[in-house]
Design a protein around this motif. Sequence first.
Motif, PDB file in Angstrom:
ATOM      1  N   ALA A  40     -48.378  -1.637  46.411  1.00  0.00           N
ATOM      2  CA  ALA A  40     -47.681  -2.653  47.196  1.00  0.00           C
ATOM      3  C   ALA A  40     -48.670  -3.360  48.119  1.00  0.00           C
ATOM      4  O   ALA A  40     -49.521  -2.719  48.737  1.00  0.00           O
ATOM      5  N   GLN A  41     -48.501  -4.690  48.201  1.00  0.00           N
ATOM      6  CA  GLN A  41     -49.381  -5.511  49.029  1.00  0.00           C
ATOM      7  C   GLN A  41     -48.525  -6.246  50.045  1.00  0.00           C
ATOM      8  O   GLN A  41     -47.570  -6.942  49.677  1.00  0.00           O
ATOM      9  N   ARG A  42     -48.878  -6.135  51.318  1.00  0.00           N
ATOM     10  CA  ARG A  42     -48.112  -6.808  52.369  1.00  0.00           C
ATOM     11  C   ARG A  42     -48.250  -8.315  52.242  1.00  0.00           C
ATOM     12  O   ARG A  42     -49.352  -8.846  52.157  1.00  0.00           O
ATOM     13  N   GLY A  43     -47.121  -9.011  52.201  1.00  0.00           N
ATOM     14  CA  GLY A  43     -47.093 -10.464  52.263  1.00  0.00           C
ATOM     15  C   GLY A  43     -47.828 -11.171  51.142  1.00  0.00           C
ATOM     16  O   GLY A  43     -48.606 -10.578  50.408  1.00  0.00           O
ATOM     17  N   GLY A  44     -47.568 -12.450  50.988  1.00  0.00           N
ATOM     18  CA  GLY A  44     -48.321 -13.313  50.113  1.00  0.00           C
ATOM     19  C   GLY A  44     -48.115 -13.063  48.631  1.00  0.00           C
ATOM     20  O   GLY A  44     -47.224 -12.335  48.218  1.00  0.00           O
ATOM     21  N   VAL A  45     -48.970 -13.618  47.845  1.00  0.00           N
ATOM     22  CA  VAL A  45     -48.926 -13.471  46.395  1.00  0.00           C
ATOM     23  C   VAL A  45     -49.743 -12.246  46.020  1.00  0.00           C
ATOM     24  O   VAL A  45     -50.883 -12.112  46.462  1.00  0.00           O
ATOM     25  N   PRO A  46     -49.195 -11.339  45.229  1.00  0.00           N
ATOM     26  CA  PRO A  46     -49.934 -10.128  44.904  1.00  0.00           C
ATOM     27  C   PRO A  46     -51.211 -10.432  44.149  1.00  0.00           C
ATOM     28  O   PRO A  46     -51.284 -11.347  43.337  1.00  0.00           O
ATOM     29  N   SER A  47     -52.207  -9.640  44.442  1.00  0.00           N
ATOM     30  CA  SER A  47     -53.545  -9.857  43.914  1.00  0.00           C
ATOM     31  C   SER A  47     -53.757  -9.076  42.621  1.00  0.00           C
ATOM     32  O   SER A  47     -52.986  -8.191  42.273  1.00  0.00           O
ATOM     33  N   TYR A  48     -54.832  -9.388  41.922  1.00  0.00           N
ATOM     34  CA  TYR A  48     -55.274  -8.576  40.786  1.00  0.00           C
ATOM     35  C   TYR A  48     -56.355  -7.591  41.213  1.00  0.00           C
ATOM     36  O   TYR A  48     -56.845  -6.812  40.413  1.00  0.00           O
ATOM     37  N   ARG A  49     -56.750  -7.650  42.486  1.00  0.00           N
ATOM     38  CA  ARG A  49     -57.798  -6.766  43.008  1.00  0.00           C
ATOM     39  C   ARG A  49     -57.171  -5.552  43.662  1.00  0.00           C
ATOM     40  O   ARG A  49     -56.353  -5.682  44.580  1.00  0.00           O
ATOM     41  N   SER A  50     -57.574  -4.369  43.260  1.00  0.00           N
ATOM     42  CA  SER A  50     -56.981  -3.154  43.813  1.00  0.00           C
ATOM     43  C   SER A  50     -57.251  -3.025  45.308  1.00  0.00           C
ATOM     44  O   SER A  50     -56.405  -2.501  46.055  1.00  0.00           O
ATOM     45  N   ASP A  51     -58.375  -3.530  45.782  1.00  0.00           N
ATOM     46  CA  ASP A  51     -58.714  -3.419  47.207  1.00  0.00           C
ATOM     47  C   ASP A  51     -57.744  -4.191  48.097  1.00  0.00           C
ATOM     48  O   ASP A  51     -57.682  -3.939  49.299  1.00  0.00           O
ATOM     49  N   ASP A  52     -57.017  -5.136  47.540  1.00  0.00           N
ATOM     50  CA  ASP A  52     -56.099  -5.961  48.329  1.00  0.00           C
ATOM     51  C   ASP A  52     -54.754  -5.283  48.564  1.00  0.00           C
ATOM     52  O   ASP A  52     -53.931  -5.797  49.324  1.00  0.00           O
ATOM     53  N   TYR A  53     -54.510  -4.151  47.907  1.00  0.00           N
ATOM     54  CA  TYR A  53     -53.226  -3.476  48.029  1.00  0.00           C
ATOM     55  C   TYR A  53     -53.260  -2.447  49.147  1.00  0.00           C
ATOM     56  O   TYR A  53     -54.277  -1.804  49.390  1.00  0.00           O
ATOM     57  N   ASP A  54     -52.113  -2.310  49.828  1.00  0.00           N
ATOM     58  CA  ASP A  54     -52.044  -1.481  51.022  1.00  0.00           C
ATOM     59  C   ASP A  54     -51.473  -0.086  50.765  1.00  0.00           C
ATOM     60  O   ASP A  54     -51.780   0.857  51.499  1.00  0.00           O
ATOM     61  N   TYR A  55     -50.618   0.045  49.776  1.00  0.00           N
ATOM     62  CA  TYR A  55     -49.953   1.326  49.509  1.00  0.00           C
ATOM     63  C   TYR A  55     -50.005   1.618  48.016  1.00  0.00           C
ATOM     64  O   TYR A  55     -49.873   0.701  47.190  1.00  0.00           O
ATOM     65  N   TRP A  56     -50.132   2.923  47.703  1.00  0.00           N
ATOM     66  CA  TRP A  56     -50.264   3.363  46.319  1.00  0.00           C
ATOM     67  C   TRP A  56     -49.363   4.548  46.043  1.00  0.00           C
ATOM     68  O   TRP A  56     -49.144   5.398  46.930  1.00  0.00           O
ATOM     69  N   GLY A  57     -48.868   4.626  44.822  1.00  0.00           N
ATOM     70  CA  GLY A  57     -48.175   5.812  44.368  1.00  0.00           C
ATOM     71  C   GLY A  57     -49.154   6.856  43.886  1.00  0.00           C
ATOM     72  O   GLY A  57     -50.369   6.640  43.886  1.00  0.00           O
ATOM     73  N   GLN A  58     -48.615   7.989  43.451  1.00  0.00           N
ATOM     74  CA  GLN A  58     -49.465   9.103  43.031  1.00  0.00           C
ATOM     75  C   GLN A  58     -49.895   8.988  41.576  1.00  0.00           C
ATOM     76  O   GLN A  58     -50.791   9.708  41.132  1.00  0.00           O
ATOM     77  N   GLY A  59     -49.259   8.113  40.823  1.00  0.00           N
ATOM     78  CA  GLY A  59     -49.624   7.893  39.431  1.00  0.00           C
ATOM     79  C   GLY A  59     -48.758   8.663  38.459  1.00  0.00           C
ATOM     80  O   GLY A  59     -48.209   9.723  38.787  1.00  0.00           O
ATOM     81  N   THR A  60     -48.644   8.129  37.254  1.00  0.00           N
ATOM     82  CA  THR A  60     -47.923   8.799  36.175  1.00  0.00           C
ATOM     83  C   THR A  60     -48.739   8.655  34.898  1.00  0.00           C
ATOM     84  O   THR A  60     -49.272   7.586  34.609  1.00  0.00           O
ATOM     85  N   GLN A  61     -48.855   9.754  34.145  1.00  0.00           N
ATOM     86  CA  GLN A  61     -49.714   9.777  32.958  1.00  0.00           C
ATOM     87  C   GLN A  61     -48.994   9.150  31.769  1.00  0.00           C
ATOM     88  O   GLN A  61     -47.849   9.510  31.465  1.00  0.00           O
ATOM     89  N   VAL A  62     -49.686   8.256  31.095  1.00  0.00           N
ATOM     90  CA  VAL A  62     -49.229   7.695  29.828  1.00  0.00           C
ATOM     91  C   VAL A  62     -50.257   8.045  28.766  1.00  0.00           C
ATOM     92  O   VAL A  62     -51.446   7.733  28.926  1.00  0.00           O
ATOM     93  N   THR A  63     -49.819   8.702  27.714  1.00  0.00           N
ATOM     94  CA  THR A  63     -50.702   9.080  26.621  1.00  0.00           C
ATOM     95  C   THR A  63     -50.147   8.529  25.323  1.00  0.00           C
ATOM     96  O   THR A  63     -48.984   8.795  24.980  1.00  0.00           O
ATOM     97  N   VAL A  64     -50.973   7.757  24.616  1.00  0.00           N
ATOM     98  CA  VAL A  64     -50.573   7.154  23.354  1.00  0.00           C
ATOM     99  C   VAL A  64     -51.405   7.774  22.247  1.00  0.00           C
ATOM    100  O   VAL A  64     -52.630   7.646  22.239  1.00  0.00           O
ATOM    101  N   SER A  65     -50.746   8.432  21.328  1.00  0.00           N
ATOM    102  CA  SER A  65     -51.448   9.094  20.222  1.00  0.00           C
ATOM    103  C   SER A  65     -51.538   8.157  19.029  1.00  0.00           C
ATOM    104  O   SER A  65     -50.650   7.340  18.780  1.00  0.00           O
ATOM    105  N   SER A  66     -52.616   8.319  18.276  1.00  0.00           N
ATOM    106  CA  SER A  66     -52.849   7.441  17.105  1.00  0.00           C
ATOM    107  C   SER A  66     -52.223   8.019  15.853  1.00  0.00           C
ATOM    108  O   SER A  66     -51.758   9.130  15.826  1.00  0.00           O
TER     109      SER A  66
END
Length: 123
Positions: free
Chosen positions: A97-123
Amino acid sequence: QVQLVESGGGLVQAGGSLRLSCAASGGTFRSYGMGWFRQAPGKDREFVARVSGLGSTYYADSVKGRFTISRNNAKNTMYLQMNSLKPEDTAVYYCAAQRGGVPSYRSDDYDYWGQGTQVTVSS
């Protein structure tokens, strides 16, 4: 302070689909630009997609046409619908989540992060 919790990750075969969710609490959700990022083993975190408070979207070229980002401000939740999954989509997916404005494509511009969820795609 905003808390973000991702869910919906898992193991899927190539060509399959998954829908990730990011539930937010502790802030005014509609005022935040939101984004999805991912990080594969041994690689840097990379931008996947972003959505503004009003629903304007932007995608990385690698997922354009396959992934759809959306948000429901009434439910304080953001989504990532992932179709036609490929093995190279395997990664830990993070919402941010990024406070205010148009969200960026740069990770450094974001203020809050979740813990992550694993996605695994098998071939």
